[in-house]
Design an enzyme around this catalytic site. Structure first.
Site, PDB file in Angstrom:
ATOM      1  N   GLY A 123       2.460 -55.263 -45.080  1.00 44.90           N
ATOM      2  CA  GLY A 123       2.904 -54.603 -46.306  1.00 44.90           C
ATOM      3  C   GLY A 123       2.322 -55.178 -47.583  1.00 44.90           C
ATOM      4  O   GLY A 123       2.451 -54.583 -48.648  1.00 44.90           O
ATOM      5  N   CYS A 148       8.900 -22.928 -37.310  1.00 48.91           N
ATOM      6  CA  CYS A 148       7.485 -22.542 -37.400  1.00 48.91           C
ATOM      7  C   CYS A 148       7.322 -21.099 -36.930  1.00 48.91           C
ATOM      8  O   CYS A 148       7.737 -20.752 -35.817  1.00 48.91           O
ATOM      9  CB  CYS A 148       6.619 -23.478 -36.570  1.00 48.91           C
ATOM     10  SG  CYS A 148       4.897 -22.928 -36.460  1.00 48.91           S
ATOM     11  N   CYS A 150       4.855 -21.259 -33.589  1.00 44.93           N
ATOM     12  CA  CYS A 150       5.225 -21.895 -32.322  1.00 44.93           C
ATOM     13  C   CYS A 150       6.732 -22.081 -32.192  1.00 44.93           C
ATOM     14  O   CYS A 150       7.204 -22.546 -31.154  1.00 44.93           O
ATOM     15  CB  CYS A 150       4.516 -23.237 -32.167  1.00 44.93           C
ATOM     16  SG  CYS A 150       5.233 -24.564 -33.152  1.00 44.93           S
ATOM     17  N   CYS A 176       3.773 -24.974 -38.872  1.00 46.07           N
ATOM     18  CA  CYS A 176       3.609 -26.418 -38.706  1.00 46.07           C
ATOM     19  C   CYS A 176       2.453 -26.916 -39.573  1.00 46.07           C
ATOM     20  O   CYS A 176       1.373 -26.322 -39.566  1.00 46.07           O
ATOM     21  CB  CYS A 176       3.272 -26.769 -37.259  1.00 46.07           C
ATOM     22  SG  CYS A 176       4.630 -26.570 -36.121  1.00 46.07           S
ATOM     23  N   CYS A 181       1.064 -27.759 -33.318  1.00 47.38           N
ATOM     24  CA  CYS A 181       1.397 -26.337 -33.237  1.00 47.38           C
ATOM     25  C   CYS A 181       0.608 -25.667 -32.103  1.00 47.38           C
ATOM     26  O   CYS A 181       1.151 -24.909 -31.306  1.00 47.38           O
ATOM     27  CB  CYS A 181       1.077 -25.672 -34.574  1.00 47.38           C
ATOM     28  SG  CYS A 181       1.781 -24.033 -34.771  1.00 47.38           S
TER      29      CYS A 181
END
Lengths: 324, 386, 200
Positions: free
Chosen positions: A59, A268, A271, A293, A299
């Site tokens: 980090g 979606c 899908c 998506c 997808c």
């Protein structure tokens, strides 16, 4: 003495001594005539040393001497330098922008590496060993051995609280992260909720507050305890940072206002997925819209597996079109 | 029927083809040669070299041609090329006191050893469009030719002259040139911001390198702001000396042990003088601001010297009250390749983040409306009760 | 320099360095996990193939290196292949190189970076005899799911208290690469080690 004074502005400015005007000697894979993965070996060593320190201090933003790349700052030069320093000839590379493999800049970066390294590329998250991304984390959980490289515009999570690097560096050194909480709490006081929806700050391994890059906060939980190695490159800002696998990544929040991710009422249209990040598509000027998506590989995989969304029947042309 | 737009390779190829076509323009007009650009747009070439940080007039001219005259794009092309070049050695510092002069002026001194030399300057042209340049058919026949007499009108016969600010007699009132936070001894290593990321605060070497590569327009505006009073102290600037011409570049290979000349550079140098009323430890004197760039570019060099002086505030114990004195602000935003990248990256798709904002905005809007309705209800109830 | 005594470096500098770096990156990201580093035909006396491979991958003119317990031929090899400054004092070194079985008291003299720049710290390449047998350690920290076990032989026992003190200065501290003859394991500064327990 005088001469020395003058030297400051010039003697680090390299002089174009007889550059080879008609192509350069080809080296080591790829057909571009440049070194493997474009960067020279000295630059790679510098980036590699920075990467090892970044992994050792999860980090923390390691300054590195970012180079000018053949694409503009803002187009992913940091991620590209990280990928170029990490990639090896047996890697399988996937590049996404906004979650999709077919966005223009993803196509451009993928073809850059295909040209300069000759490595195999893929659109499949599962097949990739190395994934470079802008603004998303793939929906499919990453596995051990995979590396996810993020393109980062502004690596400093405290930048919107304090624009000065000289100040933020001290704040990180002393773990003075109170201001960050104050900013989030001001949101709550004004709006009743935290209004930050992307680039939502996280605390890594309990020590450094880090920008996850402008991914939607929807993706933040995927960073936590990931089996994959996550590397971040900010070219213009000259910073590299990292999250090792299996590392605690906590999105900043409050006991009474816990972190939460976006949710959609829709699924979606193609899908039918109701657990993926959705892009909103405007269909006409009568308010018609649909959701699909953002992760194009996810997808497609779902549709190939037989999943069909509410508008799935009318969109078969999606794959075939390549209209420029 | 929904058809997703795919930004495929074909679209990119098409864009590149169109770009090439636009660059060439009307094929009925003869193609511009790199040599023409190099010779006839030499100031643009100089700017590209200075900000591209690479002295190579031919490649700078090529970059301008390829970039269709977009100077920042050309600078970017040169930078991206530069970054791939191996470094063989570091040359000796160039000696601008030994410059073969093309132009040399001082506004602080009426005359000086070596004399004022006007050289090729726009300064006293009347900015009237020269319509005769529209007709380029017969130019070769009567090409302009400065006479030898014209050349030496304002100059001593010598082609070199000492820098006026170095002349003895001024020592009392002018700070020495070697002043600065750094140790300016000959052994002091000189930093390089292209090899080490900037860490604030920086020494003068890094500042000057940054300013020398910086965007001309940015330096111009920031320098201008100091003249309009957005500065600490430092008084009215005087151009101690502005000179441009050719300097020798020397390399001292270890195995030789002495420097040999490996080439020449065209450079422009400006040294500005500023009244400084002193501090506890420093007597009142003229302080210096310094500018140096590749090629002919007085505008940038003067602006650079203004900023160098403004940014010496920490060293000279001056209060930071203006943007031009703010080291992190100036040096972090001076590079046009960085700036143009980040400003223009807004063109890239951001629809994932936009979607995030849409989602939160819808929620905020709903809650805002609900709060309004509740408030109205409450108001009604209270009115009813009254 | 006696050129004839200089042993070769990588056969393929670009791809070998890329491959070795990935292995080291993997090892640094998954502390205590042993990764194989091979592909060098010869190394100076006392220097493991793994140590030499890391050196060829990471060292250059920008990285002062301090070899401890190695002979002149190692210094010459480093200078020839890496072009790195070879120092005798650890304070300014970015990399320390410890020969197998060395006492490690001197390790504390290496820079652990500063509060503002903890990355400006040294990385220590500590040679050991084996990472397959010997003292047993249990490691915890970022990069490790639950717990990672590590076996080491040929490492000065004084290393572990030193490494614990190093851990206590986090985010400052040095990072360690343990180099067995043809494999390495990394111990970044974040790692807490329990042990060693001696196994016969």
């Amino acid at each position: 003495m005088q001469g020395h004074f003058i030297s400051t502005a010039t003697d680090n400015t390299s002089i174009g001594t007889a550059p080879q005007r008609t192509g350069r000697q080809a080296q080591e894979g790829g057909d571009s005539g440049y070194n493997f993965a474009f960067l020279d070996e000295q630059t790679k060593r510098m980036v590699r040393r920075a990467l090892l320190k970044a992994v050792a201090i999860p980090g923390y933003q390691v300054p590195f001497a970012s180079r000018e790349m053949p694409m503009p700052y803002g187009w992913g030069t940091g991620g590209i330098q990280v990928t170029a320093s990490v990639i090896k000839h047996d890697d399988v590379l996937k590049v996404i922008d906004q979650g999709a493999d077919d966005t223009t800049n993803a196509v451009s970066i993928r073809s850059f590496f295909a040209r300069t390294t000759g490595v195999a590329t893929t659109e499949s998250t599962a097949e990739a060993t190395l994934v470079q991304t802008r603004h998303r984390i793939p929906e499919q959980p990453l596995r051990e051995g995979q590396i996810l490289v993020y393109q980062v515009p502004i690596p400093e999570p405290l930048r919107w609280v304090e624009p000065r690097e000289t100040e933020t560096r001290t704040m990180h050194a002393h773990e003075e992260y109170g201001v960050m909480h104050v900013k989030l709490y001001e949101d709550i006081a004004r709006h009743g909720r935290i209004a930050t929806s992307f680039d939502y700050p996280v605390l890594v391994a309990g020590r450094y507050v880090m920008s996850p890059s402008p991914i939607p906060k929807f993706d933040n939980p995927k960073m936590h305890d990931s089996p994959a190695l996550q590397l971040f490159g900010a070219g213009r800002e000259q910073r590299i940072y990292a999250i090792p696998p299996y590392t605690t990544v906590r999105s900043l929040d409050f006991e009474d206002f816990p972190f939460e991710v976006q949710q959609w009422d829709a699924c979606c249209g193609l899908c039918g997925a109701d657990d993926s990040y959705l892009d909103e598509i405007i269909l006409d000027d009568a308010g018609g819209r649909m959701f699909v998506c953002s992760d194009s590989d996810h997808c497609r995989k779902r549709r190939e597996a037989g999943h069909v969304g509410p508008m799935g029947g009318t969109t078969q042309t999606l794959e075939g079109s390549d209209n420029g | 029927m929904y058809v997703a737009v795919k930004g495929g390779e074909k679209a990119i190829r098409n864009a590149h083809a169109q770009l090439a076509e636009e660059r060439r323009g009307d094929t009925g007009v003869p193609e511009l040669s790199v040599a023409q650009i190099r010779n006839q747009l030499s100031l643009a070439v100089d700017r590209v070299m200075a900000e591209g940080s690479l002295y190579d007039p031919e490649l700078a001219a090529l970059a301008l041609k390829q970039a269709r005259g977009d100077v920042i794009e050309a600078i970017f092309l040169l930078r991206a090329y530069r970054t791939t070049l191996p470094r063989f050695a570091a040359t000796e510092p160039v000696n601008t006191a030994a410059m073969r002069l093309k132009r040399r002026i001082s506004s602080a001194f009426k005359d000086m050893p070596g004399g004022q030399m006007l050289g090729p300057t726009f300064d006293y042209t009347h900015r009237l469009l020269d319509f005769s340049l529209l007709d380029d058919s017969g130019e070769a026949a009567d090409a302009p030719q400065a006479t030898q007499a014209d050349r030496s009108e304002h100059a001593e016969p010598c082609a070199t002259a000492p820098r006026v600010c170095d002349l003895t007699g001024m020592e009392e009132l002018l700070e020495p040139a070697a002043s600065g936070e750094s140790d300016w001894g000959t052994e002091a290593p000189v930093g390089d911001l292209t090899r080490d990321p900037i860490r604030f605060p920086v020494d003068r070497d890094i500042r000057l390198q940054n300013l020398s590569r910086a965007d001309e327009g940015f330096l111009l505006s920031m320098g201008y702001s100091t003249q309009r009073g957005f500065k600490g102290s430092g008084g009215h600037p005087f151009a101690g000396e502005i000179r441009s011409g050719t300097v020798a570049v020397e390399l001292a290979p270890e195995e030789l042990g002495f420097p040999v000349c490996i080439g020449e550079l065209k450079v422009t140098e400006a040294e500005l003088l500023f009244l400084y009323d002193g501090s506890e430890t420093t007597p009142p004197q003229f302080t210096r601001g310094y500018g140096l760039t590749f090629g002919s570019n007085e505008r940038k060099t003067i602006a650079m010297a203004l900023l160098d002086r403004a940014l010496r505030c920490r060293e000279l114990d001056e209060e930071v009250v203006a943007p031009a004195q703010d080291e992190e602000f100036v040096l972090s935003h001076s590079d046009n390749v960085e700036a143009t990248g980040f400003v223009e990256h807004l063109k890239l798709p951001h629809h994932v983040d936009f979607q995030s904002e849409l989602e939160i905005l819808r929620r905020l809007r709903t809650e805002w409306t609900e709060r309004g309705e509740r408030r109205a209800q409450l108001l009604d109830t209270m009115k009813g009760a009254a | 320099m006696r050129m004839q005594t200089i042993l070769p470096g990588f056969d393929n500098p670009v791809h070998d360095a890329g491959r070795i770096f990935r292995a080291v990156l993997d090892a640094m990201a998954r502390p205590g996990r042993v990764v194989s580093l091979t592909g060098l035909s010869g190394t100076p006396a006392g220097m493991h193939v793994s140590t030499a491979a890391v050196a060829l991958t990471l060292f250059d003119a920008d990285t002062p290196v301090c070899p401890e317990g190695f002979g002149d031929d190692s210094a010459a090899w480093l200078q020839f292949h890496c072009g790195c400054p070879v120092l005798s004092a650890p304070e300014e070194a970015l990399f320390g190189l410890f020969r197998s079985g060395m006492q490690l008291d001197g390790a504390e003299r290496y820079s652990g970076g500063s509060e503002s720049y903890p990355d400006r710290s040294a990385t220590l390449l500590v040679q050991v005899d084996s990472l397959r047998e010997g003292d047993q350690l249990r490691l915890e920290g970022p990069g490790i799911q639950d717990e990672q076990r590590l076996a080491v032989s040929g490492l000065d026992r004084a290393f572990w208290p030193l490494f614990a003190r190093n851990r206590a200065t986090y985010p400052l501290g040095v990072d360690v690469i343990l180099c067995a003859p043809s494999e390495v394991a990394c111990l970044p500064r974040t790692i807490t080690a329990r042990g060693p327990i001696t196994c016969m």
